[in-house]
Design a protein around this motif. Structure first.
Motif, mmCIF file in Angstrom:
data_model
loop_
_atom_site.group_PDB
_atom_site.id
_atom_site.type_symbol
_atom_site.label_atom_id
_atom_site.label_comp_id
_atom_site.label_asym_id
_atom_site.label_seq_id
_atom_site.Cartn_x
_atom_site.Cartn_y
_atom_site.Cartn_z
ATOM 1 N N LEU A 255 16.413 -17.228 50.194
ATOM 2 C CA LEU A 255 16.865 -17.478 48.827
ATOM 3 C C LEU A 255 18.353 -17.179 48.671
ATOM 4 C CD1 LEU A 255 15.956 -18.253 45.955
ATOM 5 C CD2 LEU A 255 15.517 -15.827 45.538
ATOM 6 N N VAL A 256 18.817 -16.071 49.252
ATOM 7 C CA VAL A 256 20.244 -15.714 49.195
ATOM 8 C C VAL A 256 21.088 -16.780 49.877
ATOM 9 C CG1 VAL A 256 21.964 -14.056 50.011
ATOM 10 C CG2 VAL A 256 19.819 -13.234 49.017
ATOM 11 N N PHE A 257 20.628 -17.264 51.037
ATOM 12 C CA PHE A 257 21.359 -18.305 51.761
ATOM 13 C C PHE A 257 21.469 -19.581 50.936
ATOM 14 C CE2 PHE A 257 20.982 -22.128 54.434
ATOM 15 C CZ PHE A 257 22.189 -22.060 55.123
ATOM 16 N N ILE A 258 20.352 -20.009 50.334
ATOM 17 C CA ILE A 258 20.335 -21.268 49.572
ATOM 18 C C ILE A 258 21.237 -21.171 48.347
ATOM 19 C CG2 ILE A 258 18.877 -22.769 48.169
ATOM 20 C CD1 ILE A 258 16.571 -22.102 50.118
ATOM 21 N N ILE A 259 21.104 -20.066 47.584
ATOM 22 C CA ILE A 259 21.929 -19.904 46.386
ATOM 23 C C ILE A 259 23.395 -19.842 46.763
ATOM 24 C CG2 ILE A 259 22.495 -18.331 44.499
ATOM 25 C CD1 ILE A 259 19.529 -17.584 44.372
ATOM 26 N N GLY A 260 23.708 -19.080 47.795
ATOM 27 C CA GLY A 260 25.098 -18.953 48.226
ATOM 28 C C GLY A 260 25.675 -20.274 48.713
ATOM 29 N N TRP A 261 24.860 -21.070 49.353
ATOM 30 C CA TRP A 261 25.311 -22.338 49.903
ATOM 31 C C TRP A 261 25.615 -23.357 48.803
ATOM 32 C CZ3 TRP A 261 22.118 -26.033 53.527
ATOM 33 C CH2 TRP A 261 22.993 -26.779 54.315
ATOM 34 N N PHE A 262 24.801 -23.351 47.744
ATOM 35 C CA PHE A 262 24.964 -24.344 46.687
ATOM 36 C C PHE A 262 25.865 -23.874 45.543
ATOM 37 C CE2 PHE A 262 21.274 -26.237 48.681
ATOM 38 C CZ PHE A 262 21.438 -27.593 48.462
ATOM 39 N N VAL A 263 25.909 -22.576 45.307
ATOM 40 C CA VAL A 263 26.555 -22.073 44.093
ATOM 41 C C VAL A 263 27.935 -21.508 44.352
ATOM 42 C CG1 VAL A 263 26.370 -20.377 42.225
ATOM 43 C CG2 VAL A 263 24.336 -21.607 42.998
ATOM 44 N N SER A 264 28.132 -20.828 45.465
ATOM 45 C CA SER A 264 29.389 -20.109 45.671
ATOM 46 C C SER A 264 30.010 -20.448 47.020
ATOM 47 C CB SER A 264 29.140 -18.596 45.582
ATOM 48 O OG SER A 264 30.296 -17.877 45.907
ATOM 49 N N VAL B 200 20.406 -30.624 50.855
ATOM 50 C CA VAL B 200 19.070 -30.715 50.268
ATOM 51 C C VAL B 200 18.024 -30.926 51.352
ATOM 52 C CG1 VAL B 200 17.570 -32.094 48.784
ATOM 53 C CG2 VAL B 200 19.887 -31.527 48.038
ATOM 54 N N LEU B 201 18.289 -31.823 52.305
ATOM 55 C CA LEU B 201 17.335 -32.079 53.378
ATOM 56 C C LEU B 201 17.122 -30.842 54.245
ATOM 57 C CD1 LEU B 201 18.492 -35.673 54.482
ATOM 58 C CD2 LEU B 201 16.423 -35.054 53.222
ATOM 59 N N PHE B 202 18.224 -30.131 54.518
ATOM 60 C CA PHE B 202 18.127 -28.939 55.364
ATOM 61 C C PHE B 202 17.331 -27.839 54.647
ATOM 62 C CE2 PHE B 202 20.027 -25.013 57.249
ATOM 63 C CZ PHE B 202 19.571 -25.217 58.548
ATOM 64 N N VAL B 203 17.586 -27.678 53.353
ATOM 65 C CA VAL B 203 16.866 -26.671 52.576
ATOM 66 C C VAL B 203 15.378 -27.020 52.511
ATOM 67 C CG1 VAL B 203 16.518 -25.762 50.250
ATOM 68 C CG2 VAL B 203 18.820 -25.864 51.223
#
Length: 619
Positions: A66-75, A174-177
């Motif tokens: 979750l931290v990785f996904i949020i960090g990747w998309f948001v910051s 998106v595909l990777f997530v």
């Protein structure tokens, strides 16, 4: 993106390896219980356990993912590596702690760490800590530290603590997530089938220790906690309700309602002495060791011994309800702590109060332990004497007053009361950590000799109690019922949780209220703690239909059977067969007579477990 994928693969590999290490620790610790198994059997515990390990790993991976996904998309700011290190160390600490707690509980209960352990700790912290005080604490702390250090070292060499954020298009992100989340979700479920993984995934053998070794301790614990906190339901639906009810009714069917009257009065004082952990293995006349309870052997010569009796469960909270309310153990639940349910139970306290008896409950510890005081108050107990009513100098251990102090108070109490009296006297000295007010009789330093010494102390306290009681006027009109609250793995350290021998306990009707011609006799009928209610009330010519789970052991026409259960399963005993069934693994794990069919015992046991829990939910 491949580098990030590789980092997550390393994360999964690390936790799978660490779970292999914790499983190996469990098996090395209990290597004596694995004697007779093959190297292939041991290997299978790791093979069959890998799906649970993978599921537990995927749960641990949720937060980093979750931290990785949020960090990747948001910051665009990088996530500091120290975050994953601290998270990993925290998880390692928790899992190492759970692993050693599991070792201690498995020694005492023969079951993996579960919700009941923490529920008991929450309700009675001091008593719960005392229950495991006989475990080798220094060794367990060393094992915990070793696991923690090994995990940190493994993490240093295997994990990539950095959260790299590949630069790519939003579509590729998106595909990777979706790929990462999908794979992690699949690991959590543990299967492609509609039903997710459950405890039975690790079961592959008829040897329960192998099946329990294959379990992922942490996955099993959190699944058990979830099951206990969700909306109550009956997990023991083996038969249709009609078939279950019919099977139980036929099991209790008695051709003639009669009894052998062994008492010389129908209005005696009744004193039930509930003996802590007083397993049949302590009683020579029941096949136990010689010299552990020498005075009890003398009591047997002066009373009526029921030598084929089994406890309802493996804990005091199960035993006290079986004795007073004749309600079987509910496996994963304990009705006594649920005030709304327990007050609807029938109780011998109510019955005797209603017939003009003064009722009382004596316990050396705090009677609020497991809600005992509330149960007693709800069932019209006139006097509750416990640790709170005693002087601080009279309280010797975490469990309260030693048995000699408790028995002395009961003697003084009986001398002040107007007859008749109904009293439950609950001993506690023969409980972990097995402390004594003086030097032990058995000099060995092992926990087995500590247990033998506290049992012998309780035995000596009983002898002193009866010697003094015989001088009192009330003694001649008193029936004493000596019964254990449950069995114990000690002193022989051989009985597993599913072994009927662990539940074999003494039951003795004793005192001058017993007719002389019956003193020294033995009743061989197979029965259970729950049968005390019907047997006792029939002697006093009182109705006992309200105790539907109880049968009269002194009725020659009464059927012979015994039902017991523990957290993971149940056992059912007939004169020619006994089985134990593991509810988690959904298989029979113990058969007494290999050449005799198990169908009747298994079907009847399933019906009992189903109806007992159905009735528990309905209260």
């Amino acid at each position: 993106m491949l580098r990030s994928l590789y980092s997550f693969i390393r994360f999964y590999i690390f936790w799978l390896l660490f779970f292999v290490l914790t499983r190996a620790t469990f098996e090395i610790y209990f290597h004596d219980k694995l004697q007779g198994t093959t190297s292939l059997d041991i290997l299978k515990t790791f093979i069959y356990g890998v799906r649970m390990d993978a599921s537990a790993t995927a749960y641990i991976a949720l937060i980093p993912l979750l931290v990785f996904i949020i960090g990747w998309f948001v910051s665009d700011k990088p996530v500091k590596s120290i975050w994953l290190k601290v998270y990993t160390w925290f998880c390692l600490f928790c899992i190492s702690l759970i692993a050693v707690v599991d070792l201690g509980l498995f020694i005492e209960w023969g079951a993996k760490v579960n919700f009941r352990a923490f529920d008991t700790l929450y309700n009675s912290p001091a008593e719960s800590m005392s229950s495991t005080a006989s475990s080798p604490i220094a060794l367990h702390l060393t094992i915990m530290l070793g696991l923690l250090v090994a995990g940190i070292v493994l993490a240093h060499f295997i994990l990539d603590h950095s959260f790299r954020k590949p630069v790519t298009t939003t579509k590729n992100k998106v595909l990777f997530v979706i790929l990462l989340v999908g794979v992690n979700f699949l690991f959590i479920r543990g299967t492609l089938s509609p039903d997710p993984i459950n405890q039975s995934a690790g079961y592959f053998s008829d040897n329960q220790i192998l099946d329990l070794s294959a379990q992922n301790t942490e996955w099993n614990l959190f699944n058990n906690v979830f099951e206990n906190l969700r909306k109550p339901y009956n997990p023991y639906l083996f038969l249709t309700p009609a078939d279950a009810e019919k099977t139980v009714a036929e099991t209790y069917k008695t051709t003639k309602d009669t009894t052998i009257h062994i008492l010389n009065t129908d209005k005696p004082n009744v004193v039930i002495i509930q003996l802590e952990s007083f397993t049949a293995d302590l009683i020579e006349s029941l096949g136990g060791e010689k010299g552990d309870a020498p005075n009890f052997e003398n009591f047997i010569k002066q009373g009526v011994l029921f030598n084929n009796i089994y406890s309802a469960g493996d804990r005091t909270d199960k035993g006290i309800i079986a004795i007073l309310s004749a309600f079987p153990s509910q496996a994963i639940r304990t009705i006594v702590i649920d005030t709304l349910k327990q007050r609807k139970l029938p109780s011998l306290m109510n019955e005797f109060k209603g017939t003009g008896y003064t009722t009382s409950y004596f316990y050396g510890g705090n009677s609020d332990y497991m809600n005992f005081d509330t149960y007693m108050a709800d069932h019209k107990t006139d006097h509750i004497i416990d640790q709170k009513t005693m002087k601080p100098s009279e309280v010797g251990t975490t469990w309260g007053a030693y048995d000699n102090v408790l028995f002395g108070k009961h003697l003084a109490y009986m001398g002040r009361q107007t007859q008749p009296v109904f009293s439950l006297l609950q001993s506690s000295t023969n409980h972990e950590p097995f402390l004594l007010p003086g030097p032990p009789h058995f000099k060995g330093k092992g926990v087995e000799d500590q247990f033998r010494s506290t049992a012998r102390f309780t035995d000596s306290c009983l002898n002193a109690y009866f010697k003094e009681a015989k001088k009192q006027l009330w003694y001649k009109n008193t029936l004493f019922i000596l019964v254990a609250d449950h069995g114990h793995r000690l002193p022989k350290s051989t009985a597993a949780a599913y072994d009927p021998q662990k539940y074999h306990i003494p039951l003795l009707f004793f005192g001058d209220a017993v007719k002389p011609e019956y003193r020294g006799t033995k009743v061989t009928k197979l029965g259970n703690q729950v049968d005390i209610a019907a047997t006792l009330l029939a002697q006093l010519n009182l109705p006992h239909n309200q105790f539907k789970w109880s049968k009269n052991l002194l009725n020659p026409y009464a059927p012979e059977f015994a039902f017991f259960d523990w957290d993971n399963g149940f056992g059912f005993m007939l004169p020619n067969q006994a089985i134990s069934y593991d509810s988690s693994g959904q298989r029979v794990i113990y058969v007494k007579n290999k050449g005799v069919s198990t169908d009747k015992a298994l079907t009847t046991g399933k019906a009992f477990m189903q109806l007992v829990f159905t009735e528990y939910l309905a209260y």
